[in-house]
Design an enzyme around this catalytic site. Sequence first.
Site, PDB file in Angstrom:
ATOM      1  N   ASP A   1       2.845  -6.190   3.574  1.00 56.97           N
ATOM      2  CA  ASP A   1       2.397  -5.077   4.527  1.00 56.97           C
ATOM      3  C   ASP A   1       3.137  -5.318   5.791  1.00 56.97           C
ATOM      4  OD1 ASP A   1       1.569  -2.723   5.708  1.00 56.97           O
ATOM      5  OD2 ASP A   1      -0.328  -3.487   5.232  1.00 56.97           O
TER       6      ASP A   1
ATOM      7  N   HIS B   1       0.745  -1.212  -0.223  1.00 56.25           N
ATOM      8  CA  HIS B   1      -0.074   0.092  -0.107  1.00 56.25           C
ATOM      9  C   HIS B   1       0.928   1.149   0.016  1.00 56.25           C
ATOM     10  CE1 HIS B   1       0.215   1.231   4.406  1.00 56.25           C
ATOM     11  NE2 HIS B   1      -0.016  -0.154   4.488  1.00 56.25           N
TER      12      HIS B   1
ATOM     13  N   HIS C   1       4.141   3.278  12.463  1.00 54.36           N
ATOM     14  CA  HIS C   1       3.181   4.316  12.949  1.00 54.36           C
ATOM     15  C   HIS C   1       3.871   5.472  13.644  1.00 54.36           C
ATOM     16  CE1 HIS C   1      -0.609   2.017  11.743  1.00 54.36           C
ATOM     17  NE2 HIS C   1       0.332   1.858  10.780  1.00 54.36           N
TER      18      HIS C   1
ATOM     19  N   GLU D   1      -4.958   2.347   2.774  1.00 54.66           N
ATOM     20  CA  GLU D   1      -5.065   1.023   3.582  1.00 54.66           C
ATOM     21  C   GLU D   1      -5.243   1.537   5.035  1.00 54.66           C
ATOM     22  OE1 GLU D   1      -3.856  -1.944   6.413  1.00 54.66           O
ATOM     23  OE2 GLU D   1      -2.632   0.048   6.267  1.00 54.66           O
TER      24      GLU D   1
HETATM   25 ZN   LIG Z   1       0.547  -0.903   6.378  1.00 55.39          ZN
END
Ligand SMILES: [Zn+2]
Length: 493
Positions: A384, A310, A456, A356
Site C-alpha cells: 500500500d 486495498h 489522494h 482502508e
Molecule cells: Zn492506500
Amino acid sequence: MPTRLRALLASILLLAFTSLAAAQTQQQPTQPPRSFMAPQQPTQAEQQNFPPLLLQQLSAIKAAALNDDYAYRQLTHLTENIGPRPSGSVQARGAAEYVADELRKLGLDVRLQPVTVPHWVRGAETAALVEYPGMVPGTTQKIVLTALGGSSSTPPDGITAEIITVSTFEELTALGRDKVAGKIVLFNAVFDKQKASAGLAFAAYGETVRYRGAGAKAAADLGAVAAMVRSVGNADYRLPHTGFSFPAGIPAGAVTTEDADLIVHLAAEGKVRMHLTLTPQKLPDETGYNVIADLKGSEHPEEVVVVSGHLDSWDLGTGAIDDGAGVVIAMETGELLQRLHLRPARTLRVIAWMDEETGGAGSRAYSAEYAAEFAHHIAAIESDSGAAHPLGFEVKANPTVMELLRPVQSVLLSTGASALQPTAFPPGADITAMSDAGVPAFGILQDGRTYFNYHHTAADTLDKVVPNELRENAAAMAVMAYALANMKEPLPR
Ligand SMILES: [Zn+2]
C-alpha cells in the site's frame, strides 16, 4: 509450444544463468557486508528451510512475474473500466465482484465477506478570498481546495469568515477559544519535499498527516466554523490532496500548497476573509466486501499466508497507485502459482481489503471473524505504498526472521527488492490487527520519491504506474509469499 511450457523452459534457462552468475560473484576478492546478501555457503538451517527445489521454484516465479502483464491488465480494468472506488460506492461493490470473479477464474476458493462501510459523497467545493490586504475593490481570489472525507457541509450558499493560520496544534491551543471561535482555521504544516526526495517520503507524510486527520476536531473544539489543512503532499501543480479527517461537525478541506502559501503570506499582512462552500453528504452506511480467496495448502491447509492490498480508493482519481496496484499484484501471486502449477504447502490467501481509506472497516471485520485463527496465520503481506520500483520489505517480526529469509533476498536481488528493513510499526494499515496479534507482517517498500505527488489527488491514475515496475512488485510479492508458504519451518514469532 504451449505458452506455459515455454515460460517454464525460459525460467529454467534463467535459473541456470543465475547460478552461473552467482558462482562468478563468489570468486570476486571483495564481498559486500554479510547483511546485504546471502552467505557464500548456505547454512544448514537455510538448506533445510529452502531445499534446492524450492529455490528453483522461487526463481521460476520471479522469471514468470517479470514477463507477466496480468497485474497491469487487471489494474487497467479496475482504474479505467470501473474507476474511482470510494467506500460505499457502487464502483467499490462492482470492483469487489469483479476481483472475486477473476480470482474464481484462476481456480481459487473465493468468498465475499460483508463489511458495513461509511458512505460519504463529495458535493460542491469552491472557495475565494473576499477580503485581504491590498485587494483591488470588487475582486476576489480563487482558492483551490477539496473536501476531506468526513467533512460536514456548509449551507448551500456557503459561509464567510476570517482565516487564522497556525503551523502546529500547540499554536492553536495558545490562541485559545477567544481568537479561534467563529473563524476558519488553516493548519499550515509543511510537507518536507526534500525529505521525500531523499527517500523518507513516509516520514514527511507522518509529520503532517496528523493535521489532516485531527485538525478539524481540534479547531471545532475551540469554536472554529471550518478547518483547512495544507495539502499533505509534494507536487507543484496546484492539486489538492484529499484524505480522511475525523468527523468534527464542521466543514473540513485541504487547500493546495500554493494556496496555503498565499493565505499565509496575506494573513501576515492583515485580515483575510474567505467565502467557502463545501457540500458533501454523509449517507446511510452501506454493505461493502472484502474479497478473500484461498489457494489451499497441500501440506498445512490450516496455516495461512496472506497477500493483500486495498480495493477502495479516494474519489478524485482512479486509485491506481493507492491502492489498485496492491490488489493486482496480490491477485497475480495467485495467477502465477496456478499458471506454473505450483501448489503452496500452506494456504495462500489473497485479500482485497475494503475501506482502508475511511476507517478500516474491512480490516476490523476480518479480525472479528478470523482472530481465533491468527495463531495459524504464518505471515501477512500488504502492498500500500504505490507501484514504483520495489526496494524490498518492511518487516515487523521476530528479529531472527531477517537471517532466515536470506535465501529469499538472494532470489530477489536482481529485481532490487532485496532489502529487509525492520520496523517497529505494522507495515500496512489492513494487517495491523494481525501484526499486533504477533503475525509476522511484511509491507512492500517501494521507491516513494514521487508517491506523494499523486497520493489522494485527481492525478492518481493508471499512467503513473510503470508496467515494468509493477512486474517487479508482483515478483517481490509472489516470491516472498511462496517462500513463506513453503519454507520447511514456519517463521518464528
Ligand atoms: Zn492506500
